[in-house]
Structures are given as C-alpha cells and as structure tokens.
Design an enzyme around this catalytic site. Structure first.
Site, PDB file in Angstrom:
ATOM      1  CD  GLU A 174      -3.091  -0.626   2.327  1.00 22.62           C
ATOM      2  OE1 GLU A 174      -2.726   0.103   3.273  1.00 22.62           O
ATOM      3  OE2 GLU A 174      -4.184  -1.214   2.320  1.00 22.62           O
ATOM      4  CD  GLU A 260      -4.880  -4.957   3.631  1.00 22.14           C
ATOM      5  OE1 GLU A 260      -3.682  -5.274   3.395  1.00 22.14           O
ATOM      6  OE2 GLU A 260      -5.188  -3.995   4.360  1.00 22.14           O
TER       7      GLU A 260
END
Length: 493
Positions: A174, A260
């Site tokens: 991320e 995710e």
C-alpha cells in the site's frame, strides 16, 4: 496332531509369501478411489494465473477465474499464526482458496524482522501442499525507499517458488502519499528480479493505499507481461466512488486483484458494514475479482477473525459463512474430473445477488432463503402482473461462452394473487455489439416446485461476446396482482 518339520516349513513359507503379497498389493492399490485427484484443489484445476486484458485467466481453463480467501496480518506482529497449522485450518475449516503472506516491512524499506522470512516460507510451503494459491506480499507503505531490499527478497522467492502455479508476487502492498510515477519506477526495477526466475503473476500496488487504480490505468507497465494492479477497500469506509475508479481502470484494460479487503473501517476496526460488504461482494463476483480478507489475527479490533482463545470473532464467522456459501458452487468443484458434472454453477445467489438486477419489477432483487433448488438461497423479485406483462431478472456483463453448449437455471413463482392461465419463463442471452436476442423455449412454471429452463447455445452467433444473460417471465392474458419470481442455480455446460 503332530506336523513334520518339512510340512511346517512349507506352511510357514506359504504364510510369509501370502503376507508379502498382501503388503505389496496394499502398497500399489490406493485405499480410496482417486477419481477427483485430477483437480482436487483450485490450483490443479485453474493452473497458473495469467493476466489477459482486464481479466486474470487460469492457464488451464483459459477463461476468467476468481478465488476467495484471507490475508495473514503483519508477520512481525502476528508470528504465532504463521505456520502450517493455521494454513490447514483456513483451508479445512474456512475453505479458503488463497492466502496472503504479509511480510512486514518498515518505513526504511527493510523487513521489521528478517527472521520472518522463514515464516513466509512456512506459509508458502503449507499453501502449496494444500493446493491453494498464495500471495507473497512485501507488506510495506514505503517500499520505494529501498528498491534493493525488495529486489533481493523477490529474487530469492522467485528462484525458490517461481515454478509453482500457486505463487503470486505482490511487490508493494500500500503506497501511501506516493505518486504513480515513483511506484512505476520502483516496480520496473523489481519486476526483472522476478522475471529472471519466474513468469508468474506480479501484482503492483497503486497510490493512496492501493485505491488510485485509475492512475495506474492511465500509464500501465508495459516492460513486462502478466502484471495486475492492487485494489484495496474496507466496506465501512469505501463505497461506490471507489468502485467507479476501479470500473474506469478495468475499462482502460488493466486487471485488478483485491489482495486486501475488509468488512469494517479502513483503520481495521469498528463493526461489520454488512450492506456495503454485500455490495462489494456482488461487484467482485460480477467482475471476477479475486480477494483476500484482512486479517488472520487475534488483535482486539474488528478486522481480526480470531479471538485470543482461538474462537471466531464476528468477522471470522462472517468470512466463514461467505466462503461456505461459495464453496459448493466453486467452478473447480463442478468440473467432471473433480467428481462433479461437466456443468458448473455460474450463480447460486448464496448471500448476495451476485450483480443481478431486474427490469419491470416492483421491488428487489434480493438473495433470500425462502426457496432454493440448490444450497440455501435464491434470487427473488416482486412483480406486478398484468395482461401479457413481461418481467426480467438479468445480469449485464460481457463474457466469452465459446465452446459452451447449454445455459440453464431453475425458477418458480410465488402463489400470491392470480397468475391466470399461469406464468411462463424462458432463459435468454444477448450477444454482439447489437445485443442480439436469443432465447430458449418458454416453459410454464409453478409455485409448488422447481422448473428447469435450458437454452441450447450451439447455434448462437457471437458466443465470444455475450453481453447479457437472464430469465424472462411472461404473464398470461388474464393474470393480475402482485407476485414474486425466483431464480437459482444458473449453470453452464
């Protein structure tokens, strides 16, 4: 009676020979039938994941594939879960098809604990042994700060595991406030370290916590093939606007992978947002997007699926129920070589509408447990009948049905009000840029039992470009009032 020495010797020899024959026979003949061994798990059925346009195909099926599962928590903060026992529990109890090994990396771009690399191997080895997919995730918000560390790690992982169809490489979890240009430059340095040893799927993170997939779509990586892009969401914080970004990205031709996702808020805490989660699940089903739920952990927060005593949290029970609804109808379990039939279930409506909508309906559609032909749920919509009225439950989604022969579904209607001479139904498809209509035979349906609709596809043109499938319900001339219609077990052969 006494036995002579020679007789005794012959008898003993025969007994030993018989025992040896029995052992050899048992050694070469399996104790149980192995009819399903050809594809006893998702990896043996789908094969390696291959990016193809804006989809990810199975190398063995050559059509869009989707698997569902769970992500481990940061390795440096959840070491007790990083073992074979947990992987086995996730497969055997939760029925996951994929796990994600989130190797914790600090802001300098170095692993928090290099000893955790052995835990990554433990998880990967266990996933391979169970026949599921596994994502090797460089779980970092700042990976671009240390390209060499990532190159070194992924070179080792690709050399060791790059020949296994199970393995996916996620090179940047991320990125936070990082431009796509910086991420792309980082990726174009790390990807060759993997490609020296493996052609397996590589997933690249996108800006703003892997949400700005539109930026990647406007300037995709072209220096290597078999690349997908990361989309992350949390149902308590992210809604339609993020799906619109993702829709845009896919319209530009890039494949997405939801490595995710969560049922709760973006900080990993809070209660489950069931309505939003169901909308996300429907959307992912509609677009064949694989996903891994956050997180296999017992931290005291809403995203954890375990309590500290090993029991399931609300999130754990919810994840388990979602996967339990999916498991019986997973494509790889429907294949004939896996002990099923050659037909596989496209839509079972277990827990969601799976992207289906309606036309000329008064309410719905919903996933309900009022009736089903298989599993627990079906798709339901309310309709207002009138003379010769027509009502539709449908899914508008481009798909390739080349080589397929039969599209089927089971249907029924409620007994409310007057169906007159009865409701009829037919299954249909629309193909090509002109959305040409083709349909099976209209069949009278009833409220007391299942009616199976079938549609022979063999003579239909443009099967490689099917734009819509659905069921048309036709009221009789003397029908009136409100009723409900149901669809379940949409299958393809």
């Amino acid at each position: 009676m006494k036995m002579s020495f020679n007789s005794f010797t012959k008898s003993l020899t025969m007994i030993l020979l018989f025992s040896l024959f029995t052992l050899l026979f048992q050694a070469v003949i399996p104790a149980t039938p192995a009819s399903a061994a050809a594809c006893a798990n998702p990896v043996s059925y789908f094969g390696e994941m291959k990016a193809s346009g804006n989809k990810i195909n199975g190398s063995k099926t050559n059509r869009p594939m989707m698997v569902k599962g769970a992500s481990f928590f940061w390795s440096n903060w959840s070491v007790p879960f990083w073992n074979t026992t947990t992987v086995n529990r996730m497969v055997d109890e939760f029925q996951v098809e994929i796990v994600r090994a989130a190797y914790g990396v600090d802001p300098s771009g170095n692993p928090y604990n290099t000893a955790d690399e052995s835990k990554v191997r433990d998880v990967v080895n266990a996933a391979i042994a169970k026949g599921i997919y596994v994502i090797i995730d460089w779980h970092s918000h700042d990976a671009h700060n240390n390209v060499n560390a990532a190159k070194s790690f992924f070179s080792r992982m690709a050399q060791e595991y790059g020949s296994y169809d199970n393995v996916i490489f996620e090179i940047y979890n991320e990125p936070t406030q990082v431009s796509w240009g910086t991420i792309k430059s980082y990726a174009e340095q790390v990807i060759p370290a993997i490609r020296q040893h493996s052609d397996n799927l590589i997933v690249v993170g996108t800006p703003f916590w892997s949400q700005s997939v539109d930026q990647a779509a406007n300037d995709p990586i072209t220096s290597s093939g078999n690349i997908a892009y990361t989309l992350h969401f949390y149902a308590g914080s992210h809604f339609q606007s993020l799906r619109e970004k993702a829709n845009y990205a896919m319209s530009k031709g890039i494949p997405l992978f939801v490595t995710e996702m969560g049922f709760v808020n973006a900080d990993g805490d809070g209660g489950i947002n069931y309505d939003s989660t169901n909308q996300w699940l429907d959307w992912m089903n509609q677009n064949n997007l694989s996903w891994a739920n956050w997180a296999i952990n017992d931290k005291t927060e809403g995203a954890s699926i375990f309590n500290t005593n090993g029991s399931l949290t609300a999130g754990g029970n919810y994840l388990k129920s979602i996967l339990a609804g999916h498991a019986p109808y997973a494509e790889w379990r429907q294949n004939a070589a896996c002990g099923g039939s050659s037909a596989h279930t496209l839509y079972d409506f277990e827990g969601s509408t799976q992207g289906w909508t309606g036309s000329n309906i008064s309410d719905g559609p919903w996933s309900v447990n009022e009736w089903s032909s298989k599993g627990s749920n079906s798709l339901k919509a309310d309709i207002i009948m009138s003379a010769n009225s027509q009502h539709y439950l449908l899914l508008s989604q481009s798909r390739n049905l080349s080589g397929k022969t039969t599209l089927s579904a089971t249907v029924k209607h409620a007994s409310w009000d007057s169906a007159g001479d009865g409701l009829h139904a037919k299954i249909y498809a629309k193909t090509g840029s002109g959305w040409a209509w083709y349909a099976g035979k209209a069949v009278k349906i009833n409220s007391s039992g299942d009616t199976t609709l079938s549609f022979n596809l063999t003579s239909i043109p443009n099967l490689d470009d099917v734009r819509e499938i659905g069921v048309q319900f036709l009221a009789s001339e003397n029908s009136n009032g409100k009723s409900a219609v149901y669809v379940d077990n949409v299958t393809l052969q």
